[in-house]
Write an enzyme that holds these catalytic residues in place. Structure first.
Site, PDB file in Angstrom:
ATOM      1  N   ASN A  73       6.199 -46.423  42.451  1.00  0.00           N
ATOM      2  CA  ASN A  73       6.160 -46.524  43.909  1.00  0.00           C
ATOM      3  C   ASN A  73       4.893 -45.814  44.413  1.00  0.00           C
ATOM      4  OD1 ASN A  73       6.512 -45.646  46.657  1.00  0.00           O
ATOM      5  ND2 ASN A  73       8.623 -46.331  46.513  1.00  0.00           N
ATOM      6  N   ASP A  85       3.948 -45.433  47.635  1.00  0.00           N
ATOM      7  CA  ASP A  85       4.028 -45.012  49.045  1.00  0.00           C
ATOM      8  C   ASP A  85       3.279 -43.702  49.304  1.00  0.00           C
ATOM      9  OD1 ASP A  85       5.710 -47.141  49.415  1.00  0.00           O
ATOM     10  OD2 ASP A  85       7.533 -45.949  49.678  1.00  0.00           O
ATOM     11  N   HIS A  86       3.427 -42.768  48.359  1.00  0.00           N
ATOM     12  CA  HIS A  86       2.871 -41.441  48.635  1.00  0.00           C
ATOM     13  C   HIS A  86       1.353 -41.410  48.584  1.00  0.00           C
ATOM     14  CE1 HIS A  86       6.711 -39.671  49.197  1.00  0.00           C
ATOM     15  NE2 HIS A  86       7.132 -40.179  48.054  1.00  0.00           N
ATOM     16  N   ARG A 108      -5.222 -38.884  57.298  1.00  0.00           N
ATOM     17  CA  ARG A 108      -6.516 -38.930  57.993  1.00  0.00           C
ATOM     18  C   ARG A 108      -6.819 -40.315  58.570  1.00  0.00           C
ATOM     19  NH1 ARG A 108      -9.545 -34.096  56.907  1.00  0.00           N
ATOM     20  NH2 ARG A 108      -7.842 -32.622  57.116  1.00  0.00           N
ATOM     21  N   HIS A 130       7.226 -49.494  50.027  1.00  0.00           N
ATOM     22  CA  HIS A 130       8.240 -49.620  51.076  1.00  0.00           C
ATOM     23  C   HIS A 130       7.521 -49.819  52.410  1.00  0.00           C
ATOM     24  CE1 HIS A 130      12.131 -47.684  52.969  1.00  0.00           C
ATOM     25  NE2 HIS A 130      11.766 -48.791  53.588  1.00  0.00           N
ATOM     26  N   ARG A 151       7.934 -49.631  55.814  1.00  0.00           N
ATOM     27  CA  ARG A 151       8.922 -49.086  56.762  1.00  0.00           C
ATOM     28  C   ARG A 151       8.645 -49.601  58.167  1.00  0.00           C
ATOM     29  NH1 ARG A 151      11.698 -44.354  54.434  1.00  0.00           N
ATOM     30  NH2 ARG A 151      12.652 -44.204  56.466  1.00  0.00           N
ATOM     31  N   ARG A 168       4.934 -45.616  58.449  1.00  0.00           N
ATOM     32  CA  ARG A 168       4.423 -44.251  58.292  1.00  0.00           C
ATOM     33  C   ARG A 168       3.482 -44.111  57.086  1.00  0.00           C
ATOM     34  NH1 ARG A 168       9.822 -41.076  56.253  1.00  0.00           N
ATOM     35  NH2 ARG A 168      10.655 -41.907  58.187  1.00  0.00           N
ATOM     36  N   HIS A 169       3.654 -44.992  56.090  1.00  0.00           N
ATOM     37  CA  HIS A 169       2.704 -44.904  54.956  1.00  0.00           C
ATOM     38  C   HIS A 169       2.107 -46.276  54.634  1.00  0.00           C
ATOM     39  CE1 HIS A 169       6.542 -45.705  53.049  1.00  0.00           C
ATOM     40  NE2 HIS A 169       6.918 -44.437  52.973  1.00  0.00           N
ATOM     41  N   GLU A 181      10.136 -52.825  48.855  1.00  0.00           N
ATOM     42  CA  GLU A 181      11.338 -52.192  49.424  1.00  0.00           C
ATOM     43  C   GLU A 181      11.336 -52.405  50.913  1.00  0.00           C
ATOM     44  OE1 GLU A 181      12.151 -48.037  49.092  1.00  0.00           O
ATOM     45  OE2 GLU A 181      11.414 -48.110  47.048  1.00  0.00           O
ATOM     46  N   THR A 185      13.098 -39.680  53.258  1.00  0.00           N
ATOM     47  CA  THR A 185      13.053 -40.739  52.261  1.00  0.00           C
ATOM     48  C   THR A 185      14.409 -41.431  52.310  1.00  0.00           C
ATOM     49  OG1 THR A 185      12.719 -41.244  49.914  1.00  0.00           O
ATOM     50  CG2 THR A 185      13.761 -39.142  50.417  1.00  0.00           C
ATOM     51  N   THR A 186      14.566 -42.516  51.540  1.00  0.00           N
ATOM     52  CA  THR A 186      15.821 -43.266  51.590  1.00  0.00           C
ATOM     53  C   THR A 186      16.960 -42.380  51.084  1.00  0.00           C
ATOM     54  OG1 THR A 186      14.450 -45.138  50.984  1.00  0.00           O
ATOM     55  CG2 THR A 186      16.817 -45.507  51.014  1.00  0.00           C
ATOM     56  N   GLU A 212      19.809 -51.790  42.222  1.00  0.00           N
ATOM     57  CA  GLU A 212      19.165 -50.525  41.867  1.00  0.00           C
ATOM     58  C   GLU A 212      20.128 -49.422  42.259  1.00  0.00           C
ATOM     59  OE1 GLU A 212      15.110 -49.904  43.174  1.00  0.00           O
ATOM     60  OE2 GLU A 212      15.288 -47.733  42.871  1.00  0.00           O
ATOM     61  N   HIS A 237      15.289 -42.953  42.550  1.00  0.00           N
ATOM     62  CA  HIS A 237      15.338 -41.923  43.577  1.00  0.00           C
ATOM     63  C   HIS A 237      15.453 -40.533  42.940  1.00  0.00           C
ATOM     64  CE1 HIS A 237      15.571 -40.706  47.804  1.00  0.00           C
ATOM     65  NE2 HIS A 237      16.113 -39.627  47.268  1.00  0.00           N
ATOM     66  N   GLY A 238      14.424 -39.760  43.131  1.00  0.00           N
ATOM     67  CA  GLY A 238      14.436 -38.375  42.661  1.00  0.00           C
ATOM     68  C   GLY A 238      14.301 -38.215  41.159  1.00  0.00           C
ATOM     69  N   GLY A 260       8.474 -42.689  42.266  1.00  0.00           N
ATOM     70  CA  GLY A 260       7.300 -42.465  43.098  1.00  0.00           C
ATOM     71  C   GLY A 260       6.875 -41.011  43.120  1.00  0.00           C
TER      72      GLY A 260
HETATM   73  N1  PXP Z   1      13.780 -46.689  44.604  1.00  0.00           N
HETATM   74  C1  PXP Z   1      14.073 -46.834  45.919  1.00  0.00           C
HETATM   75  C2  PXP Z   1      14.890 -48.005  46.344  1.00  0.00           C
HETATM   76  C3  PXP Z   1      13.582 -45.922  46.873  1.00  0.00           C
HETATM   77  O1  PXP Z   1      13.883 -46.070  48.175  1.00  0.00           O
HETATM   78  C4  PXP Z   1      12.758 -44.869  46.444  1.00  0.00           C
HETATM   79  C5  PXP Z   1      12.173 -43.924  47.453  1.00  0.00           C
HETATM   80  O2  PXP Z   1      11.188 -44.585  48.179  1.00  0.00           O
HETATM   81  C6  PXP Z   1      12.455 -44.779  45.069  1.00  0.00           C
HETATM   82  C7  PXP Z   1      13.008 -45.687  44.178  1.00  0.00           C
HETATM   83  C8  PXP Z   1      11.553 -43.730  44.535  1.00  0.00           C
HETATM   84  O3  PXP Z   1      12.059 -42.465  44.770  1.00  0.00           O
HETATM   85  P1  PXP Z   1      11.187 -41.195  44.413  1.00  0.00           P
HETATM   86  O4  PXP Z   1       9.961 -41.252  45.272  1.00  0.00           O
HETATM   87  O5  PXP Z   1      12.090 -40.054  44.712  1.00  0.00           O
HETATM   88  O6  PXP Z   1      10.835 -41.313  42.947  1.00  0.00           O
END
Ligand code: PXP
Length: 250
Positions: free
Chosen positions: A7, A9-10, A18, A43, A45, A49-50, A70, A100-101, A151, A191-192, A213
């Protein structure tokens, strides 16, 4: 080997700090692919935001692997996704205030609203994944809705501090993965997940893909993105797999 979706996004979060052009999530995606990622996740959103709409379009044009978008069920986002036609969409709940989700999609309560959305994507040959909590009713509802992929939200497992709670959450994940597989679903998880807690997840043979991510991007600060992805791929290789579904071939 369990497949890795990264992912990005970050990377976009950092760029948006910036409002410039760098770091570019598309450039990051290409590095992730070269380092062993089998799909790229982002994602879009509602508050943008990102990731921005243009990022998704550029990712779709540029990457060689699968784009997994996503998204929430909001009409504007669904229409944008239908225009972009990623290989896959993952439907997630979305609240503006969240960092986050925070949980899975309540597919039982939302079944009626989800059905036409899932069908619209499938008519366009876009794979649909539902991001759900590892709960039996939700797995059954996902299968009834005709989604090909679920997922499993790994937040309970990843966030558990005490060993006993972590063990319980892991067993819940195992049961859900087994149930998903028995229902004919492709089972992913995310997630996490990080370089420590992934070790037990790779032992769940029914999980075919993880989407990660934050921990990879955070690790990249110290070792670079290529090595951060390669290190995660190496951990994923240690797991024993079921015969995989044909998700990667699409
Ligand atoms: N999968 C889904 C569906 C998510 O919403 C997220 C968070 O954006 C992730 C995976 C990745 O989570 P993390 O950034 O905590 O690894």
């Amino acid at each position: 080997m369990i497949r890795l979706g990264v992912n990005v996004d970050h990377i976009a979060t950092l760029r948006q700090a910036r409002r410039g052009e760098r770091p570019d999530p598309v450039e990051a995606a290409l590095l992730c692919e070269r380092s062993g990622a089998q799909s790229i996740v982002c994602h879009l959103r509602e508050d943008r935001r990102h990731i921005q709409d243009q990022d998704v379009q550029r990712l779709k044009r540029t990457i060689a692997t699968r784009l997994n978008l996503e998204m929430s069920m909001a009409r504007g986002i669904v229409n944008a996704a239908l225009r972009i036609t990623p290989a896959q969409v993952t439907l997630v709940p979305e609240r503006r205030q969240e960092l986050t989700t925070e949980g899975g999609l309540d597919v039982v309560r939302l079944s009626a609203a989800l059905r036409p959305i899932i069908q619209a994507f499938q008519r366009r040959k876009i794979d649909v994944s539902l991001f759900i909590d590892p709960v039996p009713d939700h797995l059954e509802a996902a299968a009834r809705l005709g989604a090909r992929i679920v997922e499993l939200h790994t937040g309970c497992y990843a966030n558990a501090r005490a060993q006993a709670a972590k063990g319980r959450a892991l067993r819940t994940l195992e049961r859900a993965a087994r149930q998903g597989r028995a229902l004919g679903l492709v089972v992913a998880a995310g997630h996490g997940l990080d370089y420590e807690n992934i070790r037990d997840v790779v032992e769940i043979s029914e999980i075919e893909e993880v989407n990660i991510g934050f921990s990879i991007v955070a690790r990249a600060l110290w070792v670079g993105l290529e090595r951060a992805v390669q290190e995660m791929v190496a951990l994923l290789k240690s797991g024993v797999r079921e015969q995989p579904h044909a998700i990667a071939a699409r």
